[in-house]
Design an enzyme around this catalytic site. Structure first.
Site, PDB file in Angstrom:
ATOM      1  N   GLY A  98       4.579   0.713 -11.404  1.00 44.63           N
ATOM      2  CA  GLY A  98       5.993   0.560 -11.073  1.00 44.63           C
ATOM      3  C   GLY A  98       6.835   1.741 -11.481  1.00 44.63           C
ATOM      4  N   GLU A 114      11.165  -4.996  -8.597  1.00 48.72           N
ATOM      5  CA  GLU A 114       9.787  -4.782  -9.053  1.00 48.72           C
ATOM      6  C   GLU A 114       9.755  -4.430 -10.533  1.00 48.72           C
ATOM      7  OE1 GLU A 114       6.066  -1.670  -8.320  1.00 48.72           O
ATOM      8  OE2 GLU A 114       7.644  -1.870  -6.807  1.00 48.72           O
ATOM      9  N   ARG A 115      10.644  -3.552 -10.959  1.00 49.57           N
ATOM     10  CA  ARG A 115      10.647  -3.127 -12.362  1.00 49.57           C
ATOM     11  C   ARG A 115      11.132  -4.237 -13.278  1.00 49.57           C
ATOM     12  NH1 ARG A 115      12.539   2.830 -10.271  1.00 49.57           N
ATOM     13  NH2 ARG A 115      10.396   3.610 -10.021  1.00 49.57           N
ATOM     14  N   ALA A 145       0.852  -1.190   0.000  1.00 51.11           N
ATOM     15  CA  ALA A 145       0.000   0.000   0.000  1.00 51.11           C
ATOM     16  C   ALA A 145       0.889   1.242   0.000  1.00 51.11           C
ATOM     17  CB  ALA A 145      -0.934   0.002   1.207  1.00 51.11           C
ATOM     18  N   GLY A 150     -10.724  -6.661 -38.071  1.00 48.92           N
ATOM     19  CA  GLY A 150     -11.888  -6.427 -37.218  1.00 48.92           C
ATOM     20  C   GLY A 150     -11.978  -7.385 -36.051  1.00 48.92           C
TER      21      GLY A 150
END
Length: 385
Positions: free
Chosen positions: A366, A245-246, A130, A343
């Site tokens: 990130g 993380e990246r 978070a 399409g």
């Protein structure tokens, strides 16, 4: 159908190829067939986490004494690639295993590790990070969530947004500023704490099976033992985790681009226009040749960065380079592949349409592409001093 090919036999040996085959079977049998249903539901069932935990797909790099397999990062790479090759975005295994668990392993106390990591490895407990807020995304200085020190712990107050695994998470690594010093600290906050509330599941453009939420902390009291690491070290802890993380984002993006290419090669071989199969037309062949060259460059870059990470040599600048180039390449690839479907490419029943939508977030999450360029540019000038 084309598969991911690895030219470096030293990176993925026979044992790891067996792990890949087992992981692929699980994804094909237990995840892919139900993914459309999970996209409608906006999240995956907790039972799939338990199944993945039994197979060793969760937190594989966590040391054995804390419930993990104690293996190296290549096992995590296999999980990320196989989920992406199947066009699945739902189970938030990567956030859980590659972002939350490493913070605990690196900075957690012995008690924190023994309390949370074994249950994270089995899927009994689901984790989230978070960090992002309505006014703070890539810029951590904008974080407004506050932590106030009390006699026996801390009180957390604030709001988070764009939190992956937010609806399911049992434990969260929460970034908050110390009220007295303004310095960032990290805290472990359990979802059953009084004052914590989950907001709405956000209505996203794509990645619909991955639950993403607002989180609210209204005077949430936590004990002193829930501090992760040291007070005021949150910025350095987050920076330490961003390279991995990246890299994980780049790995998944590369595999998703390869999956879109694989599907498109199969499609143009059977689709006809003006009395020819599409793959017999020069435009199709030249277009896909350019995509293939991009994918080969991306694969070489990714494998190099995996090696750097395994040897402890991956730094923030090179991780930013990998994320920037591969996610931008992924965007070009899925756009090109959708166009070659005509399409039908605009219909969500085709995987390329979903890939087009789902891949867009990788240039944002990130750290945006613009932030990656800023990080890389700083590395240029620092090198020249």
């Amino acid at each position: 159908m084309l598969e991911v090919t690895r030219h470096d036999s030293d990176l993925f040996d026979d044992e790891l190829r067996e792990v890949r085959a087992e992981t692929r079977r699980f994804v094909e049998e237990r995840i892919a067939p139900f993914h459309e249903e999970w996209e409608r539901d906006g999240q995956v069932p907790r039972s799939i986490w338990i199944e993945a935990g039994k197979l060793g797909m969760l937190c594989p790099t966590v040391p054995e004494e804390y419930g993990g397999l104690g293996v190296d990062f290549r096992y995590s790479v296999i999980v990320m690639e196989e989920l992406s090759l199947a066009h699945t975005t739902g189970p938030g295994f990567v956030i859980h295993s590659e972002m939350v668990a490493p913070y605990l392993v690196r900075f957690g106390t012995e008690e924190q590790k023994r309390t949370w990591l074994p249950r994270m490895a089995t899927g009994e407990v689901i984790g989230a990070v978070a960090m992002s807020e309505p006014s703070a995304g890539s810029d951590l200085r904008g974080i407004k969530t506050k932590a106030t020190r009390t006699d026996d712990g801390y009180v957390i107050s604030g709001q988070k947004v764009f939190i992956s695994n937010g609806q399911l998470a049992d434990i969260m690594v929460v970034a908050a500023k110390m009220e007295d010093t303004g310095k960032l600290s990290l805290f472990l906050v359990e979802a059953d704490r009084p004052g914590f509330a989950r907001g709405r599941a956000l209505d996203k453009l794509g990645v619909h099976a991955q639950d993403t939420s607002e989180l609210f902390f209204d005077q949430v009291h936590i004990p002193r033992g829930n501090l992760l690491g040291e007070e005021g070290k949150g910025s350095s802890y987050l920076s330490a985790g961003l390279a991995r993380e990246r890299l994980t984002i780049a790995i998944s993006s590369q595999a998703r681009a390869e999956a879109a290419f694989r599907d498109t090669v199969a499609y143009v071989a059977q689709r006809q226009a003006f009395g020819q199969h599409l793959n017999e037309m020069q435009n199709t062949r030249f277009t896909l040749a350019a995509v293939r060259a991009d994918l080969e460059a991306g694969r070489a870059l990714i494998d190099r960065q995996i090696r750097n990470y395994l040897s402890g040599e991956l730094d923030g600048t090179t991780a930013a380079m990998a994320k920037l180039w591969v996610t931008e390449m992924q965007g070009r690839t899925v756009d090109t592949c959708l166009q070659l479907h005509g399409g039908w490419g605009y219909m969500r029943e085709y995987a390329v349409a979903r890939a087009f939508i789902d891949s867009r977030v990788d240039r944002i999450t990130g750290g945006t592409s613009e932030i990656m360029k800023e990080i890389i540019s700083r590395g240029i000038w620092d090198t020249r001093r």
